[in-house]
Structure formats: C-alpha cells, structure tokens
Design a protein around this motif. Structure first.
Motif, short mmCIF file in Angstrom:
data_model
loop_
_atom_site.label_atom_id
_atom_site.label_comp_id
_atom_site.label_asym_id
_atom_site.label_seq_id
_atom_site.Cartn_x
_atom_site.Cartn_y
_atom_site.Cartn_z
N CYS A 48 -5.95 -6.29 3.95
CA CYS A 48 -5.94 -5.57 2.66
C CYS A 48 -6.90 -4.38 2.74
O CYS A 48 -6.54 -3.26 2.37
CB CYS A 48 -6.39 -6.49 1.52
SG CYS A 48 -5.15 -7.69 1.05
N HIS A 49 -8.10 -4.65 3.24
CA HIS A 49 -9.09 -3.55 3.32
C HIS A 49 -8.58 -2.42 4.21
O HIS A 49 -8.72 -1.24 3.87
CB HIS A 49 -10.42 -4.08 3.87
CG HIS A 49 -11.15 -4.92 2.86
ND1 HIS A 49 -11.91 -6.00 3.19
CD2 HIS A 49 -11.21 -4.83 1.50
CE1 HIS A 49 -12.42 -6.55 2.09
NE2 HIS A 49 -12.01 -5.85 1.06
N GLU A 50 -7.98 -2.80 5.34
CA GLU A 50 -7.48 -1.76 6.26
C GLU A 50 -6.47 -0.85 5.57
O GLU A 50 -6.35 0.32 5.91
CB GLU A 50 -6.82 -2.40 7.49
CG GLU A 50 -7.83 -2.85 8.54
CD GLU A 50 -7.28 -3.99 9.40
OE1 GLU A 50 -6.04 -4.09 9.55
OE2 GLU A 50 -8.10 -4.80 9.89
N HIS A 51 -5.74 -1.42 4.61
CA HIS A 51 -4.72 -0.62 3.92
C HIS A 51 -5.21 -0.10 2.57
O HIS A 51 -4.42 0.39 1.77
CB HIS A 51 -3.43 -1.43 3.73
CG HIS A 51 -2.69 -1.62 5.02
ND1 HIS A 51 -2.95 -2.65 5.87
CD2 HIS A 51 -1.74 -0.85 5.61
CE1 HIS A 51 -2.16 -2.54 6.94
NE2 HIS A 51 -1.43 -1.45 6.80
N GLY A 52 -6.48 -0.25 2.33
CA GLY A 52 -7.06 0.29 1.09
C GLY A 52 -6.71 -0.51 -0.14
O GLY A 52 -6.77 0.00 -1.26
N ALA A 104 0.85 -1.20 0.00
CA ALA A 104 0.00 0.00 0.00
C ALA A 104 0.88 1.25 0.00
O ALA A 104 0.61 2.21 -0.74
CB ALA A 104 -0.92 -0.01 1.22
N THR A 126 -2.71 -0.73 -5.61
CA THR A 126 -4.10 -0.65 -5.14
C THR A 126 -4.71 -2.02 -4.90
O THR A 126 -5.86 -2.12 -4.50
CB THR A 126 -4.97 0.09 -6.17
OG1 THR A 126 -4.89 -0.60 -7.44
CG2 THR A 126 -4.50 1.52 -6.36
N SER A 127 -3.96 -3.09 -5.17
CA SER A 127 -4.53 -4.42 -5.01
C SER A 127 -3.45 -5.43 -4.67
O SER A 127 -2.26 -5.21 -4.96
CB SER A 127 -5.25 -4.83 -6.30
OG SER A 127 -5.93 -6.06 -6.13
#
Ligand code: BGC
Length: 389
Positions: A99-103, A61, A66-67
């Motif tokens: 992953c979500h926490e880091h966008g 991140a 982005t992924s």
C-alpha cells in the motif's frame, strides 16, 4: 462541486475470507464444506487475492483512490491456539508495505467475521474468555500494524456477529440486513473483546482504533416509534455507545429497515431492490453517519463500507453519488467524517453466494483476470477532485 474536507480518505474495502481463497482453517470454510451444509456456494479459491494482492493494490492506486481497507485472517496468523505464524505476519506486513509503495493509506481490519477452527471449537464468541483470546491475537498481530498503519478496525460489524449467533440456524450468513435478534451475551463479549484489543493497540501511539457498525437506518411505521427504538437499541445503538471512547467509529450502511408493531417488516411492495434483495436506498449512509455521530457524542466517523450489489454498473454510480451527496450534507451539518470506503474493491464471495456483485472491479474466477468497471473510474475521479461534481 461538493468538496470534502482536506485529507479526506477515499478508499475501497475487502475482507480476507471473501477474497483470499483456500482459507481452510477458518470456521466459515468448515461450515461451507460440511457434508450437511446449507450454504449454497463455497469460497474455494475465491479471488486468489492471497497471491494477487499486489495487482489489486496497484489497480486501486491507478484508479485514483487514496486508501485500502483490508482484513487479516486470524486463522492464518494463529492456525493453532498459541501458535503464531511468522510467515503470515510477514505476508500481511507485505500488504501494508505494498500500500505504501503505491501511495495508499492502509486500513487494517483484525476480525472480519471469521475465527480459527480451534476458536470455533471452543464456542467462538460464546466462550467465556473469547475477549482474552482475541486480545492475545491482537498482540500477536501487532507487528503488522506497529509501523506505518494509522487506522485499525478491531472487529467488523460486531452487531452482525451477535445477530448471527442469535439466529436459530448456525449456518446463517453474516449479513447486514434482515438480521435476527442479537445474542446479548455475545454482544457483551464482543464489546469486551474490542476494549481489550483497543488497549493492546494503544501501545502504539500512532494507531487510531475503532470498530465498525452495520447501521440499519431504522424507519418506524406510523405509530411504532417506541417499538422501533426497542428493536434498534440492541442492534445498533448498543454498539455505537461502546465506541464512545474510540478514536473513530466505522459506519457501514447499505439499506434501511422498516419496523412495525412486531419488529422488522420486509421491503415495501414495489420498491426497487438490489441483487441481495435489499431496498435501493442510498440515504441509508447519511442516516447511519448522523446516528453514529449523535450516539457516540462526537466520535470521528469513517465510512468503512457502503455499496450496492448490482449487475448494472450505472446503478452503482447512481447509488454512490446519492450516498455521497447525503454524506456531504451530514458533514456540512457538523459531522466529523474522515473518509469513505466503498464496498467492495472487487466482486467477491458474498458469504454463501457469488451472485451479488458489489465490486468496483470485476474478476473472472477462472483466469483471475481483474477488470475495472466504469464505476471505479467514476469514484477515482471523485477521489482525485476530493469532491462530487
Ligand atoms: C460485510 C461484508 C459484506 C457486505 C455486503 C457487510 O455486512 O462487512 O462482509 O460482504 O456487508 O453484504
């Protein structure tokens, strides 16, 4: 600036066995450590990503991607046939949450070459009900992807698996170049497994599922066009055709293959080669994407792997820039491409050897210290700009 479509995903990819460490219950570990094993180097602790994934995700991140595409290990989730480990489901779910926490948008691969020992003992993908066993595993793994995971790859490079099963040497490494002829029945079983898994995943409407194909960028030698297609079809097009009803098809491209009258021929004399001995050929990506787009009849493409094994990080930048330039042209010509994942996020275990370094991030395997390379910073800038300057 060569801009990419809005919302284009910029990621890096890894697999479980190549990074986690101590994947003791998988078929590949068993092969690595067998007394008669011809596999030169073992995976051991690998990168200890099993415990260090939060650091890796944070780093990706920070780089600007982005992924993140990562794999879950069937042999950890279902260590004995029918026994599903809740603790391991929670573990992989934590990776998704991280992953979500880091966008980062998570992309999850359900099978990346390895199967549990019990599955191997049954004959692996040769088993008559291998597809059903994989579908049951997919059902068991649903809690990992049921909420907040849009992209799921069922089977990584089924064509490489089929070729490994077709090879005379059972310890053959699963690699995407210089492949043996695919085992026809295994190819069919993998296609069946993919369809069953896709049905299971379709219970969750938000999921887009697909499988990923190691495209070969076949180049016929003069006058060998027919031989080249006969060579290519069971290796590549068969697997692309099986993706015709999928939500996406993953393209994984590294190099090209020349085909003559009697099949594949080696790298041309004098050509630049990489640490895997493959020809340096970044155009493989655009060729693979164009072929997938054509053969599937317009299924959206995701570049789920592309990269180069090199100790010269500037060469990694050159390769990736050239590959992305070709990708940009393929998009301009009409291919619907949704994202690009570099192989690999980290220097990892290259199926029998630690020597070929594909990573954007280097790892010291004694201290497990991660160090980002200049190529990571470069790709991060491309991702932030959503374009190639
Ligand atoms: C595989 C990876 C492998 C890479 C480079 C692909 O065939 O999915 O596991 O490390 O290529 O060989």
């Amino acid at each position: 600036m060569r801009s990419f479509p809005p919302g284009f995903l910029w990621g890096a990819a890894t697999s479980g066995h190549q990074t986690e460490g101590n994947n003791v219950n998988s078929d590949y570990w068993q092969r690595e450590y067998a007394p008669s094993s011809a596999i030169p180097e073992v995976s051991g602790d690998a990168l200890d990503s099993l415990h260090r994934y939060p650091e890796e995700i944070a780093l990706l991140a920070e780089i600007g991607l982005t992924s993140y595409r990562f794999g879950v290990e069937w042999s950890r989730i279902e260590p004995e046939r029918g026994h599903v480990s809740r603790a391991m489901l929670d573990h992989y779910r934590r990776m998704v949450d991280c992953c979500h926490e880091h966008g980062l948008v998570p992309m999850v691969t359900l099978n990346h070459f390895t199967v549990p020992r019990w599955m191997d003992a049954l004959g692996g993908w040769h088993h008559r009900e291998a597809a059903e066993l994989f579908a049951r595993f997919t059902e068991a793994a649903l809690p990992i992807v049921a909420d907040g995971v849009e992209w799921v790859c069922t089977i990584n490079e089924p064509n490489v698996i089929a070729c490994r099963e077709g090879a005379a040497d059972p310890g053959a490494a699963p690699v995407a170049y210089g492949m043996a002829r695919p085992h026809r029945r295994v190819s069919a079983e993998l296609a069946r497994a993919h369809l069953l898994a896709r049905d299971v995943l379709s219970q969750i409407p938000a999921i887009r599922s697909g499988w990923t194909v190691a495209t070969q960028a076949i180049h016929p030698l003069p006058g060998c066009e027919e031989q080249a297609y006969a060579y290519s079809y069971p290796l590549e097009e068969f697997f692309l055709e099986a993706a015709r009803d999928d939500d996406f098809v993953g393209v994984q491209a590294y190099t090209r293959t020349f085909v003559g009258r009697d099949g594949a021929v080696g790298v041309p004399d004098g050509a630049e080669t990489t640490l895997t001995g493959w020809e340096y050929f970044p155009d493989a990506l655009a060729i693979g994407v164009r072929n997938a787009w054509k053969v599937t009849g317009g299924v959206p493409v995701v570049v789920t792997e592309n990269g180069i094994a090199t100790a010269d990080d500037q060469r990694r930048v050159d390769y990736t820039r050239a590959a992305l330039t070709g990708l940009h042209e393929a998009i301009a010509d009409g291919a619907d491409v949704r994202g690009y994942y570099h192989w690999s996020a980290l220097d990892n275990y290259e199926w029998g050897s630690w020597a070929p370094t594909f990573g954007l991030i280097a790892v010291d395997r004694s201290s497990f210290r991660r160090t980002r390379k200049a190529s990571a910073t470069w790709l991060g800038a491309v991702a932030r700009a959503n374009g190639l300057a």
